[in-house]
Design an enzyme around this catalytic site. Structure first.
Site, PDB file in Angstrom:
ATOM      1  N   LYS A 375      -7.945  -1.203  -3.673  1.00 40.44           N
ATOM      2  CA  LYS A 375      -7.488  -0.486  -2.652  1.00 40.44           C
ATOM      3  C   LYS A 375      -6.398  -0.261  -2.863  1.00 40.44           C
ATOM      4  O   LYS A 375      -5.327  -0.977  -3.451  1.00 40.44           O
ATOM      5  CB  LYS A 375      -7.250  -1.054  -1.240  1.00 40.44           C
ATOM      6  CG  LYS A 375      -5.976  -1.042   0.084  1.00 40.44           C
ATOM      7  CD  LYS A 375      -5.434  -1.748   0.720  1.00 40.44           C
ATOM      8  CE  LYS A 375      -4.152  -1.387   1.791  1.00 40.44           C
ATOM      9  NZ  LYS A 375      -4.834  -2.966   3.291  1.00 40.44           N
ATOM     10  N   ASP A 380       2.169   2.054   3.008  1.00 45.35           N
ATOM     11  CA  ASP A 380       1.336   1.641   4.534  1.00 45.35           C
ATOM     12  C   ASP A 380       2.661   1.819   5.526  1.00 45.35           C
ATOM     13  O   ASP A 380       3.259   0.933   6.020  1.00 45.35           O
ATOM     14  CB  ASP A 380       0.318   0.279   4.184  1.00 45.35           C
ATOM     15  CG  ASP A 380      -0.135   0.199   5.538  1.00 45.35           C
ATOM     16  OD1 ASP A 380      -0.367   1.334   6.386  1.00 45.35           O
ATOM     17  OD2 ASP A 380      -0.421  -0.438   5.902  1.00 45.35           O
ATOM     18  N   LYS A 387       4.084   0.805  11.798  1.00 47.55           N
ATOM     19  CA  LYS A 387       4.790  -0.789  11.428  1.00 47.55           C
ATOM     20  C   LYS A 387       6.078  -0.712  12.117  1.00 47.55           C
ATOM     21  O   LYS A 387       6.518   0.235  12.030  1.00 47.55           O
ATOM     22  CB  LYS A 387       4.630  -1.152  10.402  1.00 47.55           C
ATOM     23  CG  LYS A 387       2.985  -0.770   9.615  1.00 47.55           C
ATOM     24  CD  LYS A 387       3.388  -1.630   8.189  1.00 47.55           C
ATOM     25  CE  LYS A 387       2.101  -1.600   7.663  1.00 47.55           C
ATOM     26  NZ  LYS A 387       1.263  -2.262   8.221  1.00 47.55           N
ATOM     27  N   ASP A 398       1.116  -1.846  -0.847  1.00 47.61           N
ATOM     28  CA  ASP A 398       0.041  -2.115  -0.023  1.00 47.61           C
ATOM     29  C   ASP A 398      -1.338  -1.293  -1.571  1.00 47.61           C
ATOM     30  O   ASP A 398      -2.635  -1.335  -0.870  1.00 47.61           O
ATOM     31  CB  ASP A 398      -0.062  -1.270   0.650  1.00 47.61           C
ATOM     32  CG  ASP A 398      -1.148  -2.089   1.507  1.00 47.61           C
ATOM     33  OD1 ASP A 398      -1.353  -2.935   1.727  1.00 47.61           O
ATOM     34  OD2 ASP A 398      -1.642  -1.288   3.134  1.00 47.61           O
ATOM     35  N   ASP A 457      -3.363   0.756  11.465  1.00 49.46           N
ATOM     36  CA  ASP A 457      -2.880   0.218  10.120  1.00 49.46           C
ATOM     37  C   ASP A 457      -3.780  -0.510   9.379  1.00 49.46           C
ATOM     38  O   ASP A 457      -3.777  -1.369   9.468  1.00 49.46           O
ATOM     39  CB  ASP A 457      -2.026  -0.366  11.739  1.00 49.46           C
ATOM     40  CG  ASP A 457      -1.380  -0.911  10.283  1.00 49.46           C
ATOM     41  OD1 ASP A 457      -0.858  -0.878   8.769  1.00 49.46           O
ATOM     42  OD2 ASP A 457      -0.639  -2.270  10.834  1.00 49.46           O
ATOM     43  N   GLU A 459      -6.544   0.102   7.713  1.00 52.11           N
ATOM     44  CA  GLU A 459      -6.562   1.579   6.701  1.00 52.11           C
ATOM     45  C   GLU A 459      -7.474   1.153   5.805  1.00 52.11           C
ATOM     46  O   GLU A 459      -8.452   1.965   5.043  1.00 52.11           O
ATOM     47  CB  GLU A 459      -5.721   2.295   6.799  1.00 52.11           C
ATOM     48  CG  GLU A 459      -4.603   2.036   5.626  1.00 52.11           C
ATOM     49  CD  GLU A 459      -4.259   0.677   5.332  1.00 52.11           C
ATOM     50  OE1 GLU A 459      -3.749   0.004   4.478  1.00 52.11           O
ATOM     51  OE2 GLU A 459      -3.602   0.238   6.677  1.00 52.11           O
ATOM     52  N   ARG A 461      -9.557  -1.219   4.565  1.00 51.68           N
ATOM     53  CA  ARG A 461     -11.124  -1.253   4.361  1.00 51.68           C
ATOM     54  C   ARG A 461     -11.912  -0.239   4.331  1.00 51.68           C
ATOM     55  O   ARG A 461     -12.756   0.012   4.432  1.00 51.68           O
ATOM     56  CB  ARG A 461     -11.178  -2.554   6.164  1.00 51.68           C
ATOM     57  CG  ARG A 461     -11.434  -1.904   7.500  1.00 51.68           C
ATOM     58  CD  ARG A 461     -11.277  -2.991   7.890  1.00 51.68           C
ATOM     59  NE  ARG A 461     -10.348  -3.376   8.586  1.00 51.68           N
ATOM     60  CZ  ARG A 461      -9.372  -4.914   9.048  1.00 51.68           C
ATOM     61  NH1 ARG A 461     -10.401  -4.945  10.001  1.00 51.68           N
ATOM     62  NH2 ARG A 461      -8.477  -5.496   8.817  1.00 51.68           N
TER      63      ARG A 461
END
Length: 608
Positions: A375, A380, A387, A398, A457, A459, A461
C-alpha cells in the site's frame, strides 16, 4: 578494608547509594556539580584508585554529567582506563545522535582498522560479566587493555533489567568513550531472543554525534542469524533530515563511520563469513532506505518520485542480477484497464496514481514464485471523509507498506533470492478536490467485483484489492501473495506498536510468518481469521460489498484484511498473507523500515 581495591570500590558504591536515600542528597549533589567539583571522583584520583570507583559512585544519578579533575599526574599517566567523565542511564531514552547519519559497515572485530573514539558494547548482563572478567575480547574490540574493575563496577551501577552506562577512559593515544549496554536477560516467546527493539533504543541513545564508532553486539548464539541485529543498529541511524546547522543543510551521510561486529557467547568473533556480513550490509541499507521513504514529506515523495526510486533500483539490480524488469500503469490508463480502486482513490491528486510492477528472476530455476503487494498512499487526507487536524499529521507515512515491500524486494534481489519475486506498489494520494471519489460512489475493482464506498478514509483496502487481483490474475505459478499496509488504527489495539497484525489463509503459513517475525525482529502476531463470520460486515444493497464495516467493534482489522482477500482471483489456490503494520511502521515520528526483515526471513535469505 585492608587496602583491597575491590573492597574499597564496593564500600564506596554502597556508601554513596546510601547517601542518595537522604532527603538532603539532591542538594548535596547539586552543590557537587558546581565548578566541576565531584569529591568522590577527585578522591579516587588523588589516591590512585581505579576509575571504577568513581563510575560506580556517580551512576545512581541518571543522565547527569560529572567531570573529575586529576590533581596528580598518576591519574592519567601511571595507569590506564582512568575516569574522565561518566554518565549513567537506567532506561533507553532520547537519542544523542543529532548529527548527519553515518555510514554503516559490518565486519569481524576491528577488521576495518577504524581510529574510533567510541566503542559501544551491547549484550545481556551475563555475557558482559563473563567477558569483563579478563577483558581480552573487550580489549580486542577497543584496541587497548581495559581494566576489569571498570567493567564490574559499571555493570554494578546499572539497575534493572536493561540500561547503559558510559565512561570516557584514557587510552594510549587519546581519551576513548566506552559504553556498556545491558539487554534483558530473558525474553518471552513473542519477542526476539535478544530484544532487538532495545538494541535500537540503546544504540540511538549511546552513539555520540561525532567521530567513528565501533559497536560490538555480544552473546550471539551459534544458531542465531545476525541480520536482524544489523537491522536493529540500522534503525538507530535514520537518513532523512531537513535540519540545518549554521544556516546550512546537514547533508545526508558524512565521513563518519559506524562499524558493527558480533561476538559469540565465548567472546569470539561471530559471523565472520563474507556472505553473512554482505547480507547485513545490504539489508541495513534497505531498512534505512525504507525508513527514509516513510520520513520524506509528501511534497517530495509524490507517486512519480516513488516510481523514480523504483526505476533507480531496477537500474542497480539490472547490473548485478540476472533479470529485473519494471512496468507502470499510470493515471487514466488505470481507469481504462479496470483498476477502479486505485484510480478512484488517487484521481483527485495533482500527481496521478500509478501501479508499479517490478519482477526479479533468479539466476537459476525459481524455487517458488512470490508476489509482494504494498500500500503506497503517499498522503492520506481521508478524502471526502476528511481526517481531523490531529489525525492527519503523520499521514505521509501511509505508504509504509510500499516502503517495506520495496526495501525487502530490493534487498532480496541483491542477495540472490532463489524465488521469482514480483513487487506491486499501489501508489496514490488520497486527496480532496472536484474530482475526488465520494461516499456512495460504486467502484469496480480489477477483480470485477463492485464496491459501494461508505468511507473515503478506508482507501488502503481499495488500492490493495486492485494489487492482489492483478497478482493472482497475471503471475503464473504463483505460490504466495504477501500484502503489507498501514491499514487500520485498530491493529495497534489488537497487537500493539511493535507487532504487526497478520492474517493467513492457512495455519502453516500463519505459523511460518510468526516464526519469521521472531527470527527477523519484525514481530507479528495473528489476527482472527474467520471470513465466514466477518464478511457480512461489508454487506451492501446495491453493490457486491461496501468498503468499511458496519460495526467497528467487531474485529475490524480482521475485516479489513478479509476485504482484500475477497479480491484474490477465484482460481488462485496458493498462500495469502496480510500484514497490517500500522503500529510498527514508525516510532516517535520516524520510519522504522518495518517489513524488510520480515520479507527476507520469509524468503529464507541467508543471515535471516
Amino acid at each position: 578494608l585492608g587496602g583491597d581495591p575491590n573492597s574499597i570500590t564496593m564500600f564506596l558504591f554502597r556508601l554513596v547509594n546510601s547517601l542518595a536515600a537522604s532527603p538532603f542528597a539532591p542538594f548535596r549533589l547539586s552543590n557537587m556539580r558546581h565548578a566541576g567539583r565531584c569529591p568522590l571522583a577527585i578522591l579516587a584520583a588523588q589516591y590512585g584508585l581505579t576509575s571504577a570507583i568513581a563510575s560506580s559512585s556517580l551512576a545512581f544519578v541518571p543522565q547527569t554529567h560529572y567531570e573529575a579533575v586529576a590533581r596528580q599526574p598518576s591519574f592519567s599517566a601511571s595507569r590506564q582506563n582512568r575516569l574522565l567523565t561518566a554518565r549513567s542511564t537506567k532506561e533507553p531514552g532520547t537519542a544523542l545522535n543529532m548529527a548527519a547519519p553515518p555510514s554503516l559497515s559490518f565486519g569481524p572485530g576491528r577488521s576495518t582498522k577504524l581510529e574510533t573514539s567510541s566503542t559501544i558494547v551491547i549484550g545481556k548482563k551475563s555475557f558482559l560479566e563473563q567477558v569483563g572478567k579478563d577483558c581480552s575480547a573487550l580489549s580486542d574490540a577497543v584496541g587497548f587493555d581495559v581494566d576489569p574493575t571498570v567493567i564490574s563496577a559499571s555493570l554494578e551501577a546499572i539497575d534493572g533489567s536493561t540500561g547503559s552506562i558510559s565512561s570516557v577512559i584514557s587510552a594510549p593515544e587519546k581519551p576513548h568513550r566506552l559504553s556498556l549496554c545491558v539487554l534483558p536477560e530473558e525474553t518471552t516467546r513473542n519477542n526476539h531472543p535478544m530484544s532487538v527493539h532495545t538494541i535500537s533504543e540503546l544504540v540511538a541513545k549511546e552513539c555520540p554525534g561525532k567521530g567513528d564508532v565501533h559497536i560490538v553486539i555480544g552473546g550471539v548464539a551459534d544458531d542465531m542469524p545476525v541480520g536482524p541485529l544489523a537491522l536493529a543498529v540500522a534503525r538507530a541511524f535514520p537518513l532523512y533530515s531537513k535540519k540545518t546547522k549554521d544556516g546550512k543543510p546537514v547533508v545526508e551521510g558524512d565521513e563518519r563511520e559506524v562499524c558493527v561486529s558480533f561476538l559469540d557467547n565465548d567472546g569470539a568473533d561471530a559471523a565472520t563469513d563474507d556472505e553473512s556480513l554482505h547480507s547485513c550490509q545490504v539489508a541495513a541499507e534497505a531498512v534505512r532506505l525504507a525508513g527514509r521513504l516513510v520520513d520524506a514529506p509528501p511534497e517530495e515523495l509524490t507517486t512519480a518520485r516513488f516510481a523514480e526510486y523504483c526505476q533507480r533500483a531496477a537500474n542497480v539490480l539490472g547490473t548485478n542480477t540476472s533479470s529485473v524488469s519494471i512496468t507502470e500503469i499510470i493515471g487514466d490508463e488505470l481507469h481504462e484497464k479496470g483498476y477502479g480502486g486505485l484510480y478512484g482513490v488517487g484521481k483527485a491528486a495533482e500527481c496521478p496514481p500509478r501501479l508499479v510492477i517490478m519482477t526479479y528472476d533468479p539466476p537459476g530455476e525459481p524455487t517458488d514464485t512470490v508476489a509482494l503487494v504494498g500500500k503506497g498512499i503517499v498522503y492520506d487526507t481521508g478524502g471526502l471523509s476528511l481526517k481531523p487536524k490531529d489525525g492527519m499529521c503523520g499521514m505521509k507515512g501511509d505508504m509504509g507498506g510500499a516502503a517495506g515491500t520495496f526495501g525487502g524486494f530490493f534487498a532480496a534481489a541483491q542477495l540472490g533470492a532463489t524465488q521469482k519475486i514480483h513487487l506491486i506498489l499501489c501508489l496514490a494520494e488520497n486527496a480532496i478536490g472536484p474530482g475526488a471519489f465520494r461516499n456512495d460512489d460504486i467502484l469496480t475493482i480489477y477483480s470485477g467485483k463492485t464496491v459501494e464506498v461508505n468511507n473515503c478514509d478506508a482507501e488502503g483496502r481499495l488500492v490493495l484489492a486492485d494489487g492482489v487481483a492483478h497478482a493472482t490474475k497475471h503471475f503464473d505459478g504463483l505460490n504466495l501473495v504477501v500484502d503489507m499496509a498501514t491499514l487500520t488504527g485498530a491493529q495497534l489495539v489488537a497487537t500493539g506498536k511493535k507487532h504487526a497484525g497478520i492474517l493467513a489463509n492457512t495455519a502453516d503459513l500463519e505459523r511460518k510468518a510468526v516464526d519469521a517475525g521472531i527470527r527477523s525482529g519484525d514481530l507479528c502476531f495473528p489476527l482472527l481469521y474467520a471470513p465466514e463470520l466477518l464478511k457480512s460486515e461489508f454487506k451492501s444493497k446495491v453493490a457486491d460489498m461496501k468498503n468499511s464495516v458496519k460495526d467497528r467493534s467487531n474485529a475490524q482489522s480482521s475485516c479489513a484484511g478479509h476485504f482484500i482477500e475477497d479480491h484474490l482471483a477465484a482460481d488462485y489456490k496458493g498462500g495469502w498473507l496480510h500484514v497490517d503494520m500500522a503500529g510498527p511502521s514508525d516510532k516517535e515520528e520516524r520510519g522504522t523500515g518495518y517489513g524488510v526483515g520480515l520479507i527476507l526471513s520469509l524468503l529464507d535469505i541467508r543471515g535471516f
